[in-house]
Design a protein around this motif. Sequence first.
Motif, short mmCIF file in Angstrom:
data_model
loop_
_atom_site.label_atom_id
_atom_site.label_comp_id
_atom_site.label_asym_id
_atom_site.label_seq_id
_atom_site.Cartn_x
_atom_site.Cartn_y
_atom_site.Cartn_z
N TYR A 155 3.47 -47.52 -33.39
CA TYR A 155 4.39 -48.21 -34.32
C TYR A 155 3.65 -49.31 -35.08
O TYR A 155 3.90 -49.54 -36.26
N ASP A 156 2.74 -49.99 -34.39
CA ASP A 156 2.01 -51.10 -35.03
C ASP A 156 0.94 -50.62 -36.00
O ASP A 156 0.74 -51.19 -37.05
N TRP A 157 0.23 -49.59 -35.60
CA TRP A 157 -0.89 -49.12 -36.42
C TRP A 157 -0.44 -48.32 -37.65
O TRP A 157 -1.19 -48.21 -38.62
N ALA A 158 0.73 -47.72 -37.59
CA ALA A 158 1.19 -46.90 -38.72
C ALA A 158 1.44 -47.78 -39.94
O ALA A 158 1.95 -48.90 -39.82
#
Lengths: 174, 174
Positions: free
Chosen positions: B118-121
């Motif tokens: 979720y964070d890297w997207a």
Amino acid sequence: MGITILRLGHRIIRDQRITTHVALTARAFGADRVIISGEKDDGVVHSVAGVCEEFGGDFAIEYAKDWRAIIKEWKGLVVHLTMYGMQFNEVIQEIRAHEKHGEILAVVGGSKVPPEVYDWADYNVAIGNQPHSEVAAVAVFLREIIDEEEVERKFKDAKKTIVPSPKGKKVVEH
Amino acid sequence: MGITILRLGHRIIRDQRITTHVALTARAFGADRVIISGEKDDGVVHSVAGVCEEFGGDFAIEYAKDWRAIIKEWKGLVVHLTMYGMQFNEVIQEIRAHEKHGEILAVVGGSKVPPEVYDWADYNVAIGNQPHSEVAAVAVFLREIIDEEEVERKFKDAKKTIVPSPKGKKVVEH
């Protein structure tokens, strides 16, 4: 008016997850009901009913032994989703027009679809003439036939609602 | 430019058919490649490679142990398809614009998606905020990002071509 998905030839264990995905996709993209034929599988029915209970709406999941009767006695349009069918773009307007005033039965296989399904269907329709997935076929078919606003209105009385979010998970419990 | 699908958390036996459907759907709707992560499963790779061989095109299927490296080192846009994400309609124009000049990695779970995804997207995107299927998500995502004419052009050097037909099955062998 409404769309029912008929899933043919379900086999316990082997098809459990694909059939569950067909049913959840049918619900999420605005169908009213899924009828599962083939081997009777209470596991699939219960797991989909559980999602309906949590996330709201009137989506129905049923098992039917005699799929032939369902197709033959259907009072509206019968659309068979198959990679061998006519291109979706060529018939989409006619199907969409029908949806405004009648019920549609959309039929998906099953490993081996009996030849009478091709004969009895009003339309044999391919979402691209390539092998892919009954889950994909149901999603694209429903998305192009039913308006998104109409789909959104269906999920009443939910115990949980997901709040669209740029990161992470936001869920509201009611 | 092109779209790669990254399928996270594959489990042998349990996910075999869903992952196969994800891969075939990715191919049929115009992705260039699928990368499978999780348990290494030659069965899925071979069965999808067999379809590619028969029905043409350059679609690639690969296994990768280190999915973190794939996301972190990706040179283009990373789109995570999740029911918790922002509504697709709100970001589709930006993603479509990107597709014209860069590579897109579209990530799908997996039963439990690790929080860093979720964070890297760049985008967490929901195709409807209802539970359904990674197969459906891939189908709808690709269909709305890639033009159908572009998809059609991909299936070169096929041994078999399906001829769209109102009844029955027509297949041409080359």
